[in-house]
Scaffold this motif. Structure first.
Motif, PDB file in Angstrom:
ATOM      1  N   GLU A  95       1.114  -1.370  -0.347  1.00  0.00           N
ATOM      2  CA  GLU A  95      -0.207  -0.048  -0.464  1.00  0.00           C
ATOM      3  C   GLU A  95       0.784   1.180   0.121  1.00  0.00           C
ATOM      4  OE1 GLU A  95      -3.812  -1.157   1.989  1.00  0.00           O
ATOM      5  OE2 GLU A  95      -2.394  -0.378   3.422  1.00  0.00           O
ATOM      6  N   ARG A  98       2.351   1.342  -3.751  1.00  0.00           N
ATOM      7  CA  ARG A  98       1.377   2.213  -4.863  1.00  0.00           C
ATOM      8  C   ARG A  98       1.373   3.305  -4.502  1.00  0.00           C
ATOM      9  NH1 ARG A  98      -3.642   2.274  -4.525  1.00  0.00           N
ATOM     10  NH2 ARG A  98      -4.134   0.596  -1.947  1.00  0.00           N
ATOM     11  N   GLU A  99       0.772   3.708  -2.891  1.00  0.00           N
ATOM     12  CA  GLU A  99       0.324   4.814  -2.808  1.00  0.00           C
ATOM     13  C   GLU A  99       1.594   6.332  -3.083  1.00  0.00           C
ATOM     14  OE1 GLU A  99      -2.331   6.025  -2.041  1.00  0.00           O
ATOM     15  OE2 GLU A  99      -3.865   4.577  -1.838  1.00  0.00           O
ATOM     16  N   GLY A 103      -0.171   6.301  -6.649  1.00  0.00           N
ATOM     17  CA  GLY A 103      -1.457   6.608  -6.360  1.00  0.00           C
ATOM     18  C   GLY A 103      -1.852   8.087  -6.221  1.00  0.00           C
ATOM     19  N   VAL A 255       4.829  -1.783  -7.960  1.00  0.00           N
ATOM     20  CA  VAL A 255       3.345  -1.783  -8.122  1.00  0.00           C
ATOM     21  C   VAL A 255       3.120  -0.938  -9.886  1.00  0.00           C
ATOM     22  CG1 VAL A 255       3.429  -1.107  -6.252  1.00  0.00           C
ATOM     23  CG2 VAL A 255       4.489   0.757  -7.954  1.00  0.00           C
ATOM     24  N   VAL A 263      -3.615  -4.831 -15.024  1.00  0.00           N
ATOM     25  CA  VAL A 263      -3.324  -4.760 -13.439  1.00  0.00           C
ATOM     26  C   VAL A 263      -1.741  -5.122 -12.859  1.00  0.00           C
ATOM     27  CG1 VAL A 263      -3.961  -5.211 -11.541  1.00  0.00           C
ATOM     28  CG2 VAL A 263      -5.735  -4.731 -13.120  1.00  0.00           C
ATOM     29  N   GLU A 267      -0.242  -4.650  -7.525  1.00  0.00           N
ATOM     30  CA  GLU A 267      -2.359  -4.460  -6.559  1.00  0.00           C
ATOM     31  C   GLU A 267      -2.345  -5.887  -7.254  1.00  0.00           C
ATOM     32  OE1 GLU A 267      -5.925  -1.979  -8.419  1.00  0.00           O
ATOM     33  OE2 GLU A 267      -3.100  -1.452  -9.625  1.00  0.00           O
ATOM     34  N   ARG A 268      -2.315  -6.526  -7.906  1.00  0.00           N
ATOM     35  CA  ARG A 268      -3.077  -8.040  -7.591  1.00  0.00           C
ATOM     36  C   ARG A 268      -2.532  -8.882  -6.770  1.00  0.00           C
ATOM     37  NH1 ARG A 268      -0.779  -8.653 -12.879  1.00  0.00           N
ATOM     38  NH2 ARG A 268       0.710  -9.909 -12.201  1.00  0.00           N
ATOM     39  N   GLU A 270      -1.292  -6.910  -3.667  1.00  0.00           N
ATOM     40  CA  GLU A 270      -2.969  -6.265  -2.947  1.00  0.00           C
ATOM     41  C   GLU A 270      -3.961  -7.061  -2.452  1.00  0.00           C
ATOM     42  OE1 GLU A 270      -3.307  -1.911  -1.633  1.00  0.00           O
ATOM     43  OE2 GLU A 270      -2.207  -2.504  -2.713  1.00  0.00           O
ATOM     44  N   ARG A 271      -4.715  -7.116  -3.510  1.00  0.00           N
ATOM     45  CA  ARG A 271      -6.403  -7.568  -3.521  1.00  0.00           C
ATOM     46  C   ARG A 271      -6.696  -9.240  -3.345  1.00  0.00           C
ATOM     47  NH1 ARG A 271     -10.803  -6.213  -5.312  1.00  0.00           N
ATOM     48  NH2 ARG A 271     -12.631  -8.199  -6.500  1.00  0.00           N
TER      49      ARG A 271
END
Length: 406
Positions: A95, A98-99, A103, A255, A263, A267-268, A270-271
């Motif tokens: 996170e 990514r942010e 992000g 990321v 994607v 992100e994959r 993380e999901r």
């Protein structure tokens, strides 16, 4: 005719797959993590007070894996805190990266406000904890207990009581909390590393480099997972707290999507891992760490370290987060997210006082005596509950105001 016998098994398989997908989506909801955390805390308190002997016996039972030179002779609670919690920090690392990379926090001005808020929300609670405890929190690094914010719990409260607020409020809370947790895990690495082994640390660095290379080359899962496990083993054996491996691996995971990818890999992951982290890992840690005998509450009330923890979480967090964000805007390092006012930042600052997961982890690391751990854990639970209650009141008031002006 030969196909008929296979119709029911296929239908059953599809039904099971559909139920699993529904469960996964439920666990991804931000309110779910907070609910499961509360349920696990209640279960731990009931278990510890109604059958305390079995609670201690189970979580203190030693579970050794592998030869002695790997140092994997941990109690069951240790496997949860050192092993499973690394998954939580891996997701947090994803996170953060990514942010900050692609992000809402990509770019210095976008990251300045949550970064300053997180810095204020770490520094001031530590100072206040030392002052309120009259210096007692200096021993063992207990001043670090109120430094962290619980991401799952705080976001759950926000989703439950502040759904009408601008989306920028969630972005500010999430980004501040993940930066906060990154800082907290850095403190854990510095403060609670004993008998550092440079050989194991070098092995961990080598395996991290190998992991980063494997992820960039999109190596198959059967190769990446053993490398990730090797990183964890090396970090644990080096003397650094093993959860640091989770953050390191998260930050090393790509990321940005490749041209042929819809994607990104990070992100994959993380999901896929978020339901496991929020729905299993964090509640299980709460079950192992929150079992506090209620007869220890009178002693906790008089414990100076508990005073420091409560003051740090309730006062230090709110004032530090609000002050850090205000200073960043005041000196024009950054701006608040679109549509977010200072009245919206106040409940975010109060939500920062929900320490819980990482605070309980630091409690176990900083205080060697069981009695001291129980007193500080009682303070963490009480302060987190108080912060959540005040935040709900503020969030509902702001939600009504936003609804009225919409």
């Amino acid at each position: 005719m030969p196909r008929v016998p296979f119709a029911r098994p296929r239908a059953a398989t599809r039904r099971i797959a559909g139920q699993f997908d529904a469960l996964t989506e439920y666990l991804r909801q931000e309110t779910t993590g907070g609910k499961l955390l509360l349920a696990a805390t209640a279960a731990a308190l009931l278990w510890a007070n109604l059958a305390g002997g079995s609670y201690q016996a189970i979580w203190e039972a030693e579970a050794t894996i592998g030869p002695a030179w790997l140092h994997l002779d941990l109690p069951l609670a240790g496997w949860v805190a050192d092993g499973l919690l690394a998954v939580f920090f891996f997701v947090a690392g994803l996170e953060v990266k990514r942010e900050l990379t692609v992000g809402e926090l990509a770019g210095w001005r976008a990251a300045a406000v949550p970064l300053a808020a997180a810095a204020g929300g770490m520094l001031l609670p530590a100072v206040i904890a030392l002052a309120a405890s009259r210096g007692a929190a200096a021993q063992g690094g207990a001043w670090a207990i109120p430094v962290a914010t619980d991401i799952a719990f705080a976001l759950g409260v926000l989703a439950l009581a502040g759904s009408a607020l601008p989306s920028g409020v969630r972005v500010l809370l999430l980004s501040m909390a993940v930066i906060d947790d990154l800082g907290a895990i850095s403190l854990i690495a510095v403060l609670f590393t004993h008998h550092l082994s440079l050989t194991w640390l070098a092995a961990a660095a080598t395996m991290c480099a190998l992991y980063g290379l494997a992820q960039r080359r999109r190596a198959p899962v059967w190769l990446v997972i053993p490398i990730a496990l090797a990183v964890w083993v090396c970090v644990h054996a080096s003397g650094v707290h093993a959860t640091v491996a989770g953050i390191a691996l998260g930050l090393l995971t790509p990321v940005r999507p490749r041209p042929e990818e819809a994607v990104a890999l990070g992100e994959r992951l993380e999901r896929r891992l978020h339901p496991l982290s929020a729905g299993v890992v964090v509640p299980l840690f709460a079950l192992a760490a929150a079992g506090i005998p209620l007869n220890s509450i009178p002693q906790a009330v008089t414990d100076p370290v508990s005073h420091g923890v409560v003051a740090g979480l309730l006062v230090g967090k709110s004032v530090g987060i609000l002050g850090g964000a205000w200073l960043a805007v005041r000196i024009r390092l950054g701006t608040l997210p679109e549509g977010v006012g200072w009245a919206d930042v106040l409940p975010v600052a109060v939500l920062g006082g929900i320490g819980y997961t990482v605070s309980l982890l630091v409690t176990k690391l900083a205080l060697p005596e069981v009695a001291g751990q129980r007193h500080a854990a009682t303070a963490v639970l009480a302060a987190s509950l108080a912060a959540a209650t005040v935040a709900v009141v503020l969030l509902r008031r702001r939600s009504r105001q936003h609804t009225t002006t919409a």
